[in-house]
Design a protein around this motif. Sequence first.
Motif, PDB file in Angstrom:
ATOM      1  N   HIS A 107       0.830  -1.206   0.000  1.00  0.00           N
ATOM      2  CA  HIS A 107       0.000   0.000   0.000  1.00  0.00           C
ATOM      3  C   HIS A 107       0.864   1.255   0.000  1.00  0.00           C
ATOM      4  O   HIS A 107       0.626   2.189  -0.781  1.00  0.00           O
ATOM      5  CB  HIS A 107      -0.927  -0.053   1.215  1.00  0.00           C
ATOM      6  N   HIS A 111       1.368   4.028  -3.202  1.00  0.00           N
ATOM      7  CA  HIS A 111       1.108   5.470  -3.052  1.00  0.00           C
ATOM      8  C   HIS A 111       2.398   6.311  -3.136  1.00  0.00           C
ATOM      9  O   HIS A 111       2.361   7.507  -2.834  1.00  0.00           O
ATOM     10  CB  HIS A 111       0.445   5.743  -1.697  1.00  0.00           C
ATOM     11  N   HIS A 142      -7.622   1.829  -6.750  1.00  0.00           N
ATOM     12  CA  HIS A 142      -7.470   2.371  -5.395  1.00  0.00           C
ATOM     13  C   HIS A 142      -6.833   3.766  -5.383  1.00  0.00           C
ATOM     14  O   HIS A 142      -7.456   4.719  -4.919  1.00  0.00           O
ATOM     15  CB  HIS A 142      -6.635   1.397  -4.557  1.00  0.00           C
ATOM     16  N   HIS A 147      -9.356   6.940  -4.055  1.00  0.00           N
ATOM     17  CA  HIS A 147      -8.825   8.094  -3.308  1.00  0.00           C
ATOM     18  C   HIS A 147      -9.373   9.422  -3.828  1.00  0.00           C
ATOM     19  O   HIS A 147      -9.362  10.408  -3.099  1.00  0.00           O
ATOM     20  CB  HIS A 147      -7.292   8.087  -3.326  1.00  0.00           C
ATOM     21  N   HIS A 324      -4.337   9.019   6.166  1.00  0.00           N
ATOM     22  CA  HIS A 324      -3.926   8.379   4.913  1.00  0.00           C
ATOM     23  C   HIS A 324      -4.594   9.053   3.709  1.00  0.00           C
ATOM     24  O   HIS A 324      -3.952   9.302   2.694  1.00  0.00           O
ATOM     25  CB  HIS A 324      -4.261   6.883   4.934  1.00  0.00           C
TER      26      HIS A 324
HETATM   27 ZN   LIG Z   1      -4.720   4.136  -0.071  1.00  0.00          ZN
END
Ligand SMILES: [Zn+2]
Length: 376
Positions: A107, A111, A142, A147, A324
Amino acid sequence: MQDRRESQQAMDREVVDQEKEVSKKLKFAKNSGFQAELRRRVDELFQNSNLKERDCPQMYTKTAILLLGFFGVYAALLFLALTWWQVVPLCILLGVITAGIGFSIQHDGAHHAYSNSLWVNKLMAMSLDLIGASSYIWHWKHDVIHHTYTNIAGYDMDLEVGIFGRLSPTHPRLTFHRWQHYYLWILYGFLAIKWHFYDDFNCFITGKIGDRFYPRPKRSNLAIFLVGKLVFLNIALIIPSLFHPFWLVLASYGLVAFTLGIVLSVVFQLAHVVLEAQFPVPAENSSVIEKDWAIHQIETTVNFSRHNPFVTWLLGGLNFQVEHHLFPNICHINYPEISKVVEQTCQEFGVKYNYHRSFWAGCISHFHWLRRMGVS
Ligand SMILES: [Zn+2]
């Protein structure tokens, strides 16, 4: 060297253009000043402390522990476990560690929050291919779609569970949804299996994630996808079946994947599908969301267990989903410190900062939200 840098910059520009293309239909209200002030305060936090936004030493230690744990438990299952009471707990543990790899290593890498180096992030993001799902599809589903459009039904694909459940007020309600607060918890267990053998292939073949088109993969991404699936199949089924009967291998894979599916689903749901989260929709005949992007992220997201270091470690800081969503490319090791700044700034600007004291409080809230969506 110069040529390589220029071609890398051109590739980065192309990716940014593609991301804008995928997420351009819906707009958020103009920045209210909240986001700029929050960013300023978080920058100040890093300037006045020893914290590092990326390349945190704890992440490299954590990566080693999780990968050693994964292969250690895998080897124990393959060569040491003799009875069902040894196999079952080891499979459950392997499912939890696999989820930990996804939450922490993959993850952050996806990102670009793991490292300042592009290739380190790419490598870490590819740990998802190792555990059975495509890092390329994940990026679009994702990093870009979820997001950007958090909790907006019809846009955020994480809210779509087919006819089986109604997670948002704008989804149609079917008669059997009145029992969804009981049965969905079991269905969550099938998420990883569906992902491994259906979702990724379906997305690659149709060129769509849900009903949204995404850029077709280049040859290198396609190669990573295919090699990834092949490596995963070997780890999950082919190598174990050289040492054990196939029915036992299949049952063990099923238990690991079921555990993984439940852990992944519940952590995702506790962040967005609970009583305290908002489910905004654009005003009629408009494509504008009422709040600015940062406030939208805070109102659609809920933290839990903020004071439990073990939960924070295992879930890769995803119990701090508010932080996050606001700062996805800062390493999750920093979320507990950032959360103090975010909570204080929210108080000053009159923005509601949502959290549950414990994991169980989050589960109860998710249960009540599902029940409400099932009956009204
Ligand atoms: Zn995320």
